[in-house]
Design a protein around this motif. Structure first.
Motif, PDB file in Angstrom:
ATOM      1  N   GLY A  40       4.498 -34.054  19.983  1.00  0.00           N
ATOM      2  CA  GLY A  40       5.850 -33.976  20.505  1.00  0.00           C
ATOM      3  C   GLY A  40       6.831 -33.284  19.587  1.00  0.00           C
ATOM      4  N   GLN A  41       6.339 -32.331  18.775  1.00  0.00           N
ATOM      5  CA  GLN A  41       7.183 -31.560  17.863  1.00  0.00           C
ATOM      6  C   GLN A  41       7.102 -30.066  18.209  1.00  0.00           C
ATOM      7  OE1 GLN A  41       5.135 -33.337  14.234  1.00  0.00           O
ATOM      8  NE2 GLN A  41       7.242 -33.345  13.545  1.00  0.00           N
ATOM      9  N   PRO A  42       7.636 -29.668  19.346  1.00  0.00           N
ATOM     10  CA  PRO A  42       7.484 -28.272  19.784  1.00  0.00           C
ATOM     11  C   PRO A  42       8.117 -27.246  18.852  1.00  0.00           C
ATOM     12  CG  PRO A  42       9.077 -29.430  21.156  1.00  0.00           C
ATOM     13  CD  PRO A  42       8.401 -30.466  20.322  1.00  0.00           C
ATOM     14  N   SER A  43       9.166 -27.637  18.106  1.00  0.00           N
ATOM     15  CA  SER A  43       9.827 -26.662  17.234  1.00  0.00           C
ATOM     16  C   SER A  43       8.922 -26.193  16.108  1.00  0.00           C
ATOM     17  CB  SER A  43      11.117 -27.240  16.651  1.00  0.00           C
ATOM     18  OG  SER A  43      10.841 -28.355  15.829  1.00  0.00           O
ATOM     19  N   VAL A  44       7.938 -27.028  15.728  1.00  0.00           N
ATOM     20  CA  VAL A  44       6.965 -26.616  14.711  1.00  0.00           C
ATOM     21  C   VAL A  44       5.564 -26.553  15.318  1.00  0.00           C
ATOM     22  CG1 VAL A  44       8.195 -27.305  12.633  1.00  0.00           C
ATOM     23  CG2 VAL A  44       6.905 -29.025  13.916  1.00  0.00           C
ATOM     24  N   GLY A  45       5.517 -26.474  16.658  1.00  0.00           N
ATOM     25  CA  GLY A  45       4.268 -26.361  17.375  1.00  0.00           C
ATOM     26  C   GLY A  45       3.979 -24.916  17.759  1.00  0.00           C
ATOM     27  N   LEU A  46       3.694 -24.700  19.054  1.00  0.00           N
ATOM     28  CA  LEU A  46       3.316 -23.359  19.489  1.00  0.00           C
ATOM     29  C   LEU A  46       4.461 -22.351  19.361  1.00  0.00           C
ATOM     30  CD1 LEU A  46       0.824 -24.885  20.488  1.00  0.00           C
ATOM     31  CD2 LEU A  46       0.819 -23.415  22.500  1.00  0.00           C
ATOM     32  N   ALA A  47       5.705 -22.818  19.490  1.00  0.00           N
ATOM     33  CA  ALA A  47       6.833 -21.904  19.288  1.00  0.00           C
ATOM     34  C   ALA A  47       6.848 -21.377  17.864  1.00  0.00           C
ATOM     35  CB  ALA A  47       8.150 -22.611  19.612  1.00  0.00           C
ATOM     36  N   HIS A  48       6.517 -22.243  16.909  1.00  0.00           N
ATOM     37  CA  HIS A  48       6.459 -21.823  15.504  1.00  0.00           C
ATOM     38  C   HIS A  48       5.247 -20.946  15.244  1.00  0.00           C
ATOM     39  CE1 HIS A  48       7.229 -21.819  11.280  1.00  0.00           C
ATOM     40  NE2 HIS A  48       6.184 -22.566  10.964  1.00  0.00           N
ATOM     41  N   PHE A  49       4.206 -21.089  16.057  1.00  0.00           N
ATOM     42  CA  PHE A  49       3.023 -20.252  15.886  1.00  0.00           C
ATOM     43  C   PHE A  49       3.356 -18.771  16.036  1.00  0.00           C
ATOM     44  CE2 PHE A  49      -0.972 -18.328  17.490  1.00  0.00           C
ATOM     45  CZ  PHE A  49      -1.773 -18.585  16.370  1.00  0.00           C
ATOM     46  N   VAL A  50       4.372 -18.477  16.834  1.00  0.00           N
ATOM     47  CA  VAL A  50       4.812 -17.082  16.972  1.00  0.00           C
ATOM     48  C   VAL A  50       5.274 -16.537  15.618  1.00  0.00           C
ATOM     49  CG1 VAL A  50       6.507 -15.557  18.066  1.00  0.00           C
ATOM     50  CG2 VAL A  50       5.398 -17.360  19.405  1.00  0.00           C
ATOM     51  N   ASP A  51       5.906 -17.383  14.799  1.00  0.00           N
ATOM     52  CA  ASP A  51       6.287 -16.962  13.443  1.00  0.00           C
ATOM     53  C   ASP A  51       5.045 -16.591  12.638  1.00  0.00           C
ATOM     54  OD1 ASP A  51       9.018 -17.409  13.859  1.00  0.00           O
ATOM     55  OD2 ASP A  51       8.864 -19.506  13.269  1.00  0.00           O
ATOM     56  N   TYR A  52       3.983 -17.378  12.794  1.00  0.00           N
ATOM     57  CA  TYR A  52       2.740 -17.074  12.079  1.00  0.00           C
ATOM     58  C   TYR A  52       2.145 -15.753  12.559  1.00  0.00           C
ATOM     59  CZ  TYR A  52       2.708 -21.936  10.398  1.00  0.00           C
ATOM     60  OH  TYR A  52       3.027 -23.134   9.799  1.00  0.00           O
ATOM     61  N   LEU A  53       2.156 -15.533  13.865  1.00  0.00           N
ATOM     62  CA  LEU A  53       1.615 -14.281  14.393  1.00  0.00           C
ATOM     63  C   LEU A  53       2.392 -13.078  13.863  1.00  0.00           C
ATOM     64  CD1 LEU A  53       0.898 -15.106  18.157  1.00  0.00           C
ATOM     65  CD2 LEU A  53      -0.731 -14.951  16.276  1.00  0.00           C
ATOM     66  N   GLU A  54       3.719 -13.190  13.899  1.00  0.00           N
ATOM     67  CA  GLU A  54       4.542 -12.080  13.415  1.00  0.00           C
ATOM     68  C   GLU A  54       4.340 -11.865  11.922  1.00  0.00           C
ATOM     69  OE1 GLU A  54       8.458 -13.176  14.660  1.00  0.00           O
ATOM     70  OE2 GLU A  54       8.138 -12.492  16.739  1.00  0.00           O
ATOM     71  N   ALA A  55       4.151 -12.952  11.179  1.00  0.00           N
ATOM     72  CA  ALA A  55       3.907 -12.841   9.736  1.00  0.00           C
ATOM     73  C   ALA A  55       2.552 -12.202   9.456  1.00  0.00           C
ATOM     74  CB  ALA A  55       3.994 -14.220   9.084  1.00  0.00           C
ATOM     75  N   LEU A  56       1.545 -12.536  10.245  1.00  0.00           N
ATOM     76  CA  LEU A  56       0.231 -11.903  10.106  1.00  0.00           C
ATOM     77  C   LEU A  56       0.319 -10.415  10.399  1.00  0.00           C
ATOM     78  CD1 LEU A  56      -1.983 -14.625  11.827  1.00  0.00           C
ATOM     79  CD2 LEU A  56      -2.295 -13.805   9.479  1.00  0.00           C
ATOM     80  N   GLU A  57       1.018 -10.079  11.469  1.00  0.00           N
ATOM     81  CA  GLU A  57       1.131  -8.676  11.865  1.00  0.00           C
ATOM     82  C   GLU A  57       1.900  -7.852  10.841  1.00  0.00           C
ATOM     83  OE1 GLU A  57       1.112  -9.889  16.629  1.00  0.00           O
ATOM     84  OE2 GLU A  57       2.990  -9.355  15.620  1.00  0.00           O
ATOM     85  N   ALA A  58       2.899  -8.478  10.204  1.00  0.00           N
ATOM     86  CA  ALA A  58       3.733  -7.756   9.236  1.00  0.00           C
ATOM     87  C   ALA A  58       3.165  -7.803   7.825  1.00  0.00           C
ATOM     88  CB  ALA A  58       5.145  -8.341   9.237  1.00  0.00           C
ATOM     89  N   GLY A  59       2.215  -8.693   7.565  1.00  0.00           N
ATOM     90  CA  GLY A  59       1.647  -8.809   6.218  1.00  0.00           C
ATOM     91  C   GLY A  59       2.258  -9.911   5.382  1.00  0.00           C
ATOM     92  N   ARG A  60       3.207 -10.676   5.948  1.00  0.00           N
ATOM     93  CA  ARG A  60       3.772 -11.788   5.186  1.00  0.00           C
ATOM     94  C   ARG A  60       2.735 -12.897   4.971  1.00  0.00           C
ATOM     95  NH1 ARG A  60       7.881 -10.299   8.669  1.00  0.00           N
ATOM     96  NH2 ARG A  60       7.562 -12.041  10.128  1.00  0.00           N
ATOM     97  N   ILE A  61       1.784 -12.954   5.891  1.00  0.00           N
ATOM     98  CA  ILE A  61       0.574 -13.752   5.684  1.00  0.00           C
ATOM     99  C   ILE A  61      -0.584 -12.774   5.571  1.00  0.00           C
ATOM    100  CG2 ILE A  61      -1.037 -15.453   6.613  1.00  0.00           C
ATOM    101  CD1 ILE A  61       1.215 -16.679   8.209  1.00  0.00           C
ATOM    102  N   ASP A  62      -1.313 -12.832   4.466  1.00  0.00           N
ATOM    103  CA  ASP A  62      -2.517 -12.030   4.333  1.00  0.00           C
ATOM    104  C   ASP A  62      -3.633 -12.765   5.063  1.00  0.00           C
ATOM    105  OD1 ASP A  62      -4.814 -10.691   3.644  1.00  0.00           O
ATOM    106  OD2 ASP A  62      -4.372 -10.595   1.498  1.00  0.00           O
ATOM    107  N   GLY A  63      -3.943 -12.282   6.245  1.00  0.00           N
ATOM    108  CA  GLY A  63      -4.913 -12.970   7.082  1.00  0.00           C
ATOM    109  C   GLY A  63      -6.330 -12.959   6.542  1.00  0.00           C
ATOM    110  N   GLN A  64      -6.615 -12.079   5.599  1.00  0.00           N
ATOM    111  CA  GLN A  64      -7.962 -11.988   5.034  1.00  0.00           C
ATOM    112  C   GLN A  64      -8.078 -12.698   3.688  1.00  0.00           C
ATOM    113  OE1 GLN A  64     -10.697 -10.618   6.678  1.00  0.00           O
ATOM    114  NE2 GLN A  64      -9.176 -10.731   8.322  1.00  0.00           N
ATOM    115  N   ALA A  65      -6.978 -13.257   3.205  1.00  0.00           N
ATOM    116  CA  ALA A  65      -6.988 -13.902   1.888  1.00  0.00           C
ATOM    117  C   ALA A  65      -7.818 -15.179   1.913  1.00  0.00           C
ATOM    118  CB  ALA A  65      -5.560 -14.224   1.448  1.00  0.00           C
TER     119      ALA A  65
END
Length: 326
Positions: A40-65
């Motif tokens: 029951g925490q949607p603000s840090v649930g799937l809506a926040h997952f979009v932040d992770y996707l954008e970070a992966l795409e931009a390199g803020r998260i190194d997805g291969q690390a």
């Protein structure tokens, strides 16, 4: 749309892989957000997952690390996330962390160079489910004004705590040092809504109820100076001990291509070595506080929500589903 938890996991894992994450990273990120959504925490649930996707795409998260795990001392596990997600390092070390706590009575997991951690209660809940007491602290880019400051110097710097309760869901406390989470300010700004007084100041250091002005200014600590002192304590635990970026030095987690280099501190304690009846006493004490004194015990409501989600699935807005599904 209604998805089973398994469908939610597959949706997020597939999306993370398409965005450049290795399978282990995709699984770690997916599990954390689907758990939050189920509780029951949607603000840090799937809506926040979009932040992770954008970070992966931009390199803020190194997805291969892959995290580099070391043992500087018998009860200390150190992780260098190498610019990857906070969750993969914790998942990699989790079994060792649990075993070390049981062997030594206490164990510390300390991580640097990671993306921000999302729902911090996720980490300590998993320890409590293993019968351990957990305490966690994490930082990120500066968003929160310090005591006497009108400029952001700390992140929202949450602190989380969990303890096992016999024959029941664990006690879980997860709260930011700020008066509210940054995602709530950002959501209000996106929707053109105002925010309550005491949540934030604008770029000139003046109190504001304008969410858009707050995004450009700074969040305020709950409880004034006392909350700001807790933010500083969290900063020392999460960034100082680990060698992670101080919040003032952390690149933003919503733009650019650099990792925030955030820190994560997790302390695990084996209570049975101190008091074998700990979980039993926790059960009677929380019941006494709740039924006899009307005290709200944090944790059970999340467990109830999770069980409902396991039975009925999670509801995902169609635009959010489409964004994740690509």
């Amino acid at each position: 749309m209604t998805l089973s938890l398994e469908q939610g996991l597959r949706l997020c894992e597939d999306a993370a892989r398409r965005a450049g994450a290795r399978p282990e990273t995709a699984a770690s990120l997916a599990r954390s957000v689907v758990d939050a959504e189920a509780e029951g925490q949607p603000s840090v649930g799937l809506a926040h997952f979009v932040d992770y996707l954008e970070a992966l795409e931009a390199g803020r998260i190194d997805g291969q690390a892959l995290p580099e795990i070391s043992r500087p001392a018998g009860a200390i596990i150190a992780s260098d996330a190498k610019g990857g997600s906070a969750h993969l390092g914790f998942d990699t070390a989790f079994d060792d962390l649990v075993k070390t706590a049981r062997d030594f009575g206490v164990a510390i997991f300390s991580q640097k160079n990671a993306f921000t951690a999302g729902a911090l209660g996720y980490f300590v809940r998993r320890l409590a489910e293993k019968g351990l007491v957990g305490l966690a602290a994490t930082n990120g880019p500066a968003l929160l004004a310090g005591s006497g400051s009108t400029k952001p110097v700390y992140c929202t710097n949450p602190l989380a705590f969990a303890a096992p309760v016999e024959n029941g869901p664990p006690l879980i406390i997860d709260q930011a040092s700020s008066a509210t989470a940054f995602v709530n300010i950002r959501k209000a700004a996106h929707e053109g809504k105002s925010i309550p007084e005491g949540w934030a100041i604008d770029a000139e250091g003046k109190p504001t109820t304008d969410a858009k002005a707050a995004v450009k200014g700074a969040l305020l600590a709950y409880g004034g100076r006392r909350g700001a002192n807790i933010a500083l304590m969290v900063e020392v635990l999460a960034a100082g001990l680990s060698g992670a970026n101080w919040s003032l030095d952390a690149p933003p987690f919503t733009s650019g291509s650099q990792t925030p280099g955030a820190g994560l501190f997790v302390l695990a304690i084996e209570p049975k070595l101190i008091d074998p009846t700990f979980a039993t006493r926790m059960a009677s004490q929380t019941e006494r506080l709740s039924s006899g004194y009307g005290v709200h015990i944090p944790g059970p409501a999340k467990s109830i929500a999770r069980k409902k989600a396991e039975r009925d699935g999670i509801s995902v807005p169609k635009p959010l589903y489409d964004r994740i599904a690509g």
